[in-house]
Design an enzyme around this catalytic site. Structure first.
Site, PDB file in Angstrom:
ATOM      1  N   LYS A  78       0.849  -1.199   0.000  1.00  0.00           N
ATOM      2  CA  LYS A  78       0.000   0.000   0.000  1.00  0.00           C
ATOM      3  C   LYS A  78       0.880   1.242   0.000  1.00  0.00           C
ATOM      4  O   LYS A  78       1.922   1.273   0.674  1.00  0.00           O
ATOM      5  CB  LYS A  78      -0.907  -0.033   1.240  1.00  0.00           C
ATOM      6  CG  LYS A  78      -1.954   1.079   1.291  1.00  0.00           C
ATOM      7  CD  LYS A  78      -2.873   0.929   2.511  1.00  0.00           C
ATOM      8  CE  LYS A  78      -3.917   2.039   2.565  1.00  0.00           C
ATOM      9  NZ  LYS A  78      -4.831   1.919   3.729  1.00  0.00           N
ATOM     10  N   SER A 159      -9.933   2.400   2.861  1.00  0.00           N
ATOM     11  CA  SER A 159      -8.997   3.099   2.009  1.00  0.00           C
ATOM     12  C   SER A 159      -8.041   2.176   1.256  1.00  0.00           C
ATOM     13  O   SER A 159      -7.416   2.607   0.289  1.00  0.00           O
ATOM     14  CB  SER A 159      -8.157   4.077   2.852  1.00  0.00           C
ATOM     15  OG  SER A 159      -7.319   3.372   3.753  1.00  0.00           O
ATOM     16  N   SER A 183     -10.196   0.131   7.192  1.00  0.00           N
ATOM     17  CA  SER A 183      -9.650   0.152   5.836  1.00  0.00           C
ATOM     18  C   SER A 183      -9.007  -1.137   5.341  1.00  0.00           C
ATOM     19  O   SER A 183      -8.665  -1.229   4.166  1.00  0.00           O
ATOM     20  CB  SER A 183      -8.632   1.282   5.698  1.00  0.00           C
ATOM     21  OG  SER A 183      -9.310   2.491   5.505  1.00  0.00           O
TER      22      SER A 183
HETATM   23  N1  GLN Z   1     -13.216   4.874   6.184  1.00  0.00           N
HETATM   24  C1  GLN Z   1     -12.614   5.348   7.389  1.00  0.00           C
HETATM   25  C2  GLN Z   1     -12.188   6.786   7.239  1.00  0.00           C
HETATM   26  O1  GLN Z   1     -12.452   7.322   6.224  1.00  0.00           O
HETATM   27  C3  GLN Z   1     -11.462   4.483   7.785  1.00  0.00           C
HETATM   28  C4  GLN Z   1     -10.243   4.727   7.000  1.00  0.00           C
HETATM   29  C5  GLN Z   1      -9.100   3.871   7.429  1.00  0.00           C
HETATM   30  O2  GLN Z   1      -9.279   2.876   8.131  1.00  0.00           O
HETATM   31  N2  GLN Z   1      -7.928   4.275   7.040  1.00  0.00           N
HETATM   32  O3  GLN Z   1     -11.619   7.365   8.107  1.00  0.00           O
END
Ligand code: GLN
Length: 493
Positions: A78, A159, A183
């Site tokens: 990632k 994400s 995410s």
């Molecule tokens: N969807 C969540 C956010 O937008 C979690 C994102 C994540 O876990 N990096 O903060």
């Protein structure tokens, strides 16, 4: 050749060791698959030369009997992980051109274990999002399509959207993800793969671009539970460079993996039955409960009374920490700088940040700055910290009644690109089942459970006690054996 890309982490590791193929053949197959799948936009940087170099070292190691745990296995990383000599942007334009001089501990651990790197995976900008649409480099398109013929491009979740799409499309056997509020788990559920967020502190955050430091955790995403166990073992471990890293030995999760969960008590939290969730999610959940019972677990109904406060609490704490962490992107130390014709330092900061950050990142910085401001700190940030403690206490109490929890991973299957991108609240609601375990720092995994009416994957989440990744993985294995999920996206890309 194409058969090699059908293999997961364990199958590649073992097949390579047995001499079924060379590491070079594996790297060639995946490099070609990555290049052929550019339509998915899963990678922001491809590094075929690094995958090949690692493969050459692996082939030599095999010849001289010096194999490492992940020799011969190419992985996707990632773009949140700093990678030495390879551009690292967290999919933000503000970091364009930033090439770290060091490796993050987690990605460095994987490379030191013999893995090769296929490239850097697309993601929501600074990991803020649930659909990969906030990326400064365009959205990732899910390899999945609805079976109703609508053919709308779908999100792979976020994400870690590039990570999820790469594994689902069989262009990487395993990948790293990060999970601040779901995410790893939500994208894994959206594309029918497995992903685990370990206990907070298991994996070092050194060299991982910071979003919300008290929540961020790295974890693996792969085809199945065993592949996740193998990868997590290589990723985790104490790191003096991260003060929140846990000074504990890394358990042998793979060797100890066992689907025997007889006598385990699995809690079903009643607060996770919320209105507006499609009936199919409930159906899959009921099916999952039946599988766990069939595996010999005892099913108990439990209560986590503060669950409904988890989402608002998360969306105060995460932006607060983000606004502080992102203050460092000022155009001076990293990445892109925007220099207005006239003006001084302040104008340069403003121009750089206005041009470099996307809309969602700006929204989070504004929310975070607001909840931390002198007049509102007590009303929002302090209050959220207190509620966070109550949510953690809910879990501590529930472990007196059960050993693990089984819940849906997300309140829907994958949605179409554009469907929620103009409605931040609708997007945030997608994290409703994921954020409680994040706030409490607990290990949690998503496992594929079945398909909905439109042929899209649905996942269930297994949450465990702090440090009980083994319990989570074991239950996941028992689940996986009963679910027998083999569906995959048909290649259109
Ligand atoms: N969807 C969540 C956010 O937008 C979690 C994102 C994540 O876990 N990096 O903060």
């Amino acid at each position: 050749m194409s058969a090699i890309t059908d293999l997961g982490v364990k199958a590649i590791r073992d097949g390579f060791r047995n001499g079924d193929f060379s590491a070079r053949e594996v790297a060639d197959a995946f490099n070609a698959a990555v290049a052929a799948a550019r339509g998915l936009n899963a990678f922001v940087v491809e590094t075929p030369e690094l995958a090949l170099a690692a493969a050459e070292r692996a082939d030599e190691a095999r010849a001289s009997g010096n194999l490492k745990p992940l020799s011969g296995v190419p992985l996707g990383i990632k773009d949140l992980f700093a990678t030495k000599g390879v551009q690292t942007t967290a999919s933000s334009r503000i970091l364009e051109g930033f090439t770290p001089t060091y490796d993050s501990t987690v990605s460095g651990n994987l490379l030191a274990a013999g893995a090769g790197m296929l490239g850097k995976l697309n993601m929501d900008e600074f990991a803020m999002g649930s659909s990969n649409e906030t990326s400064g480099f365009g959205p990732v398109i899910s390899p999945w399509r609805r079976s109703d013929g609508g053919n709308a491009p779908l999100t792979p979740g976020g994400s870690s959207g590039g990570s999820a799409a790469a594994v689902a499309a069989r262009i990487a056997p395993g990948v790293t993800g990060t999970d601040t509020g779901g995410s790893i788990r939500q994208p894994a559920a959206f594309v029918g793969i497995t992903g685990i967020k370990p206990t907070y502190g298991r994996c070092s955050r050194y060299g991982m671009v910071a979003f919300a430091s008290s929540l961020d955790q790295a974890g693996p995403m792969a085809r199945d539970v065993r592949d996740c166990a193998i990868m997590l073992e290589a990723m985790a471990g104490f790191d003096p460079k991260d003060s929140t890293s846990l000074d504990l030995p890394v358990p042998q999760w793979e060797a100890n993996l066992s689907a025997d969960i007889r006598g385990k008590r699995i809690g079903i939290p009643r607060e996770y039955r919320i209105e507006g969730v499609p009936e199919e999610i409930d159906r899959v959940w009921e099916q999952g409960i039946a599988w766990m019972r069939d595996a010999g677990a005892e099913i108990v109904e439990v209560s986590l009374p503060h669950t409904r406060y988890a989402l608002p609490t998360y969306y105060i704490i995460a932006p607060a920490e983000a606004s502080s962490n992102l203050a460092r992107y000022d155009g001076v130390r990293y990445g892109r700088r925007k220099m207005p014709g006239q003006g001084g330092l302040t104008e340069m900061y403003e121009a750089t940040r206005a041009a470099g950050f996307g809309a969602e990142v700006k929204r989070r910085i504004m929310i975070g700055t607001y909840v931390l401001s002198a007049g509102f700190y007590d009303a929002y940030f302090n209050q959220a910290q207190k509620v966070r403690a109550l949510i953690a206490r809910d879990f501590e109490r529930v472990w007196e009644e059960c050993d693990l929890l089984l819940t849906p991973t997300a309140p829907s299957a994958a949605f179409a690109l554009g469907e929620k991108s103009n409605d931040p609240i609708a997007m945030y609601l997608n994290d409703v089942f994921a954020v409680p375990a994040s706030l409490a720092g607990l290990p949690a995994m998503s496992v594929p459970a079945g398909l909905d009416k439109q042929g899209l994957p649905l996942g269930l989440q297994i949450i465990g006690r702090a440090l009980d990744e083994q319990g989570v993985l074991d239950a996941g294995l028992a689940f996986e054996q009963r679910a027998g999920f083999t569906a995959r996206a048909e290649a259109w890309w």
